[in-house]
Design a protein around this motif. Structure first.
Motif, PDB file in Angstrom:
ATOM      1  N   GLU A  49      45.866  39.862  27.291  1.00 48.67           N
ATOM      2  CA  GLU A  49      45.201  38.936  26.609  1.00 48.67           C
ATOM      3  C   GLU A  49      44.180  38.058  27.499  1.00 48.67           C
ATOM      4  N   CYS A  50      44.246  38.530  28.884  1.00 51.32           N
ATOM      5  CA  CYS A  50      43.410  37.703  29.714  1.00 51.32           C
ATOM      6  C   CYS A  50      42.048  37.899  29.714  1.00 51.32           C
ATOM      7  N   PRO A  51      41.118  37.132  29.715  1.00 47.33           N
ATOM      8  CA  PRO A  51      39.622  37.666  29.786  1.00 47.33           C
ATOM      9  C   PRO A  51      39.157  38.138  31.348  1.00 47.33           C
ATOM     10  N   GLU A  52      40.065  37.981  32.332  1.00 48.91           N
ATOM     11  CA  GLU A  52      39.887  38.378  33.639  1.00 48.91           C
ATOM     12  C   GLU A  52      40.337  39.693  33.948  1.00 48.91           C
ATOM     13  N   LEU A  53      40.935  40.406  32.983  1.00 53.34           N
ATOM     14  CA  LEU A  53      41.483  41.967  32.993  1.00 53.34           C
ATOM     15  C   LEU A  53      40.166  42.867  32.611  1.00 53.34           C
ATOM     16  N   LYS A  54      39.871  43.709  33.658  1.00 57.53           N
ATOM     17  CA  LYS A  54      38.779  44.855  33.638  1.00 57.53           C
ATOM     18  C   LYS A  54      39.033  45.958  34.025  1.00 57.53           C
ATOM     19  N   ASN A  55      39.203  47.121  33.168  1.00 57.20           N
ATOM     20  CA  ASN A  55      39.681  48.546  33.421  1.00 57.20           C
ATOM     21  C   ASN A  55      40.960  48.268  34.306  1.00 57.20           C
ATOM     22  N   GLY A  56      42.070  47.656  34.047  1.00 54.25           N
ATOM     23  CA  GLY A  56      43.173  47.592  34.455  1.00 54.25           C
ATOM     24  C   GLY A  56      43.480  46.533  35.838  1.00 54.25           C
ATOM     25  N   MET A  57      42.262  46.127  36.172  1.00 53.32           N
ATOM     26  CA  MET A  57      42.129  45.255  37.390  1.00 53.32           C
ATOM     27  C   MET A  57      41.976  43.936  36.923  1.00 53.32           C
ATOM     28  N   CYS A  58      42.729  42.956  37.752  1.00 53.38           N
ATOM     29  CA  CYS A  58      42.523  41.590  37.626  1.00 53.38           C
ATOM     30  C   CYS A  58      40.822  41.155  38.454  1.00 53.38           C
ATOM     31  N   SER A  59      39.985  40.567  37.823  1.00 56.22           N
ATOM     32  CA  SER A  59      39.014  40.007  38.449  1.00 56.22           C
ATOM     33  C   SER A  59      38.910  39.009  39.688  1.00 56.22           C
ATOM     34  N   GLN A  60      40.066  38.186  39.210  1.00 50.87           N
ATOM     35  CA  GLN A  60      40.469  37.185  40.334  1.00 50.87           C
ATOM     36  C   GLN A  60      40.762  37.396  41.424  1.00 50.87           C
ATOM     37  N   CYS A  61      41.807  38.549  41.522  1.00 56.58           N
ATOM     38  CA  CYS A  61      42.288  39.085  42.656  1.00 56.58           C
ATOM     39  C   CYS A  61      41.963  40.436  43.280  1.00 56.58           C
ATOM     40  N   GLY A  62      41.638  41.080  42.388  1.00 55.49           N
ATOM     41  CA  GLY A  62      41.218  42.416  42.674  1.00 55.49           C
ATOM     42  C   GLY A  62      42.506  43.398  42.695  1.00 55.49           C
ATOM     43  N   CYS A  63      43.526  42.848  42.289  1.00 57.93           N
ATOM     44  CA  CYS A  63      44.825  43.836  42.083  1.00 57.93           C
ATOM     45  C   CYS A  63      44.863  44.641  40.885  1.00 57.93           C
ATOM     46  N   PHE A  64      45.816  45.726  40.700  1.00 55.91           N
ATOM     47  CA  PHE A  64      45.981  46.341  39.333  1.00 55.91           C
ATOM     48  C   PHE A  64      47.010  45.560  38.741  1.00 55.91           C
ATOM     49  N   ALA A  65      46.833  45.080  37.531  1.00 53.32           N
ATOM     50  CA  ALA A  65      47.714  44.247  36.871  1.00 53.32           C
ATOM     51  C   ALA A  65      49.059  44.739  36.717  1.00 53.32           C
ATOM     52  N   GLU A  66      49.076  46.172  36.520  1.00 51.86           N
ATOM     53  CA  GLU A  66      50.602  46.840  36.538  1.00 51.86           C
ATOM     54  C   GLU A  66      51.379  46.568  37.810  1.00 51.86           C
ATOM     55  N   VAL A  67      50.599  46.695  38.878  1.00 52.32           N
ATOM     56  CA  VAL A  67      51.413  46.916  40.147  1.00 52.32           C
ATOM     57  C   VAL A  67      51.781  45.245  40.290  1.00 52.32           C
ATOM     58  N   CYS A  76      50.579  35.435  38.940  1.00 55.46           N
ATOM     59  CA  CYS A  76      49.547  35.786  38.523  1.00 55.46           C
ATOM     60  C   CYS A  76      48.600  34.679  39.262  1.00 55.46           C
ATOM     61  N   PRO A  77      47.408  34.863  39.702  1.00 57.51           N
ATOM     62  CA  PRO A  77      46.541  34.052  40.398  1.00 57.51           C
ATOM     63  C   PRO A  77      45.897  32.999  39.463  1.00 57.51           C
ATOM     64  N   MET A  78      45.769  33.174  38.222  1.00 54.53           N
ATOM     65  CA  MET A  78      45.449  32.051  37.211  1.00 54.53           C
ATOM     66  C   MET A  78      46.456  31.397  36.700  1.00 54.53           C
ATOM     67  N   GLY A  79      47.742  31.447  37.367  1.00 54.01           N
ATOM     68  CA  GLY A  79      48.917  30.715  36.952  1.00 54.01           C
ATOM     69  C   GLY A  79      49.525  30.823  35.652  1.00 54.01           C
ATOM     70  N   ARG A  80      49.129  32.131  34.932  1.00 52.90           N
ATOM     71  CA  ARG A  80      49.597  32.272  33.674  1.00 52.90           C
ATOM     72  C   ARG A  80      51.003  32.834  33.456  1.00 52.90           C
ATOM     73  N   TRP A  81      51.502  33.395  34.696  1.00 48.48           N
ATOM     74  CA  TRP A  81      52.827  33.663  34.717  1.00 48.48           C
ATOM     75  C   TRP A  81      53.549  33.566  36.196  1.00 48.48           C
ATOM     76  N   GLU A  82      54.889  33.210  36.353  1.00 45.85           N
ATOM     77  CA  GLU A  82      55.155  32.996  37.754  1.00 45.85           C
ATOM     78  C   GLU A  82      56.304  34.028  38.378  1.00 45.85           C
ATOM     79  N   ARG A  83      56.359  33.845  39.582  1.00 42.59           N
ATOM     80  CA  ARG A  83      57.272  34.718  40.269  1.00 42.59           C
ATOM     81  C   ARG A  83      58.941  34.772  39.364  1.00 42.59           C
ATOM     82  N   GLU A  84      59.352  35.918  39.645  1.00 42.35           N
ATOM     83  CA  GLU A  84      60.828  35.852  38.979  1.00 42.35           C
ATOM     84  C   GLU A  84      61.611  35.674  40.269  1.00 42.35           C
TER      85      GLU A  84
END
Length: 85
Positions: A49-67, A76-84
């Motif tokens: 649901e995040c507008p920063e997700l593009k082609n599976g990558m986070c545009s804030q940090c450059g990582c693959f969201a699934e990884v 999450c670099p945007m603070g939308r979810w925390e460490r487990e």
């Protein structure tokens, strides 16, 4: 073949052999480093649901969201979810 630009798509929704290697990497992570399946799924839902997700990558940090979502110690670099913990 290059995948089309897809806003808010995860890698598993895109076509390509390259993305399969990302899932092999996730599968190879030691279990103690992986987020629980419930948390992984919840994190990906937030990313989806995040507008920063593009082609599976986070545009804030450059990582693959699934990884990032698969690793329990990541946040999450945007603070939308925390460490487990």
């Amino acid at each position: 073949m290059t995948a089309p630009h897809c806003r808010r798509c995860l890698l598993n929704e895109l076509d390509g052999e390259y993305f399969k290697s990302v899932y092999k990497y996730i599968d190879s992570l030691p279990q103690e480093l992986k987020a629980s399946p419930e948390i992984y799924s919840r994190r990906l839902g937030v990313c989806r649901e995040c507008p920063e997700l593009k082609n599976g990558m986070c545009s804030q940090c450059g990582c693959f969201a699934e990884v990032r979502a698969a690793k329990r110690h990541m946040a999450c670099p945007m603070g939308r979810w925390e460490r487990e913990i």
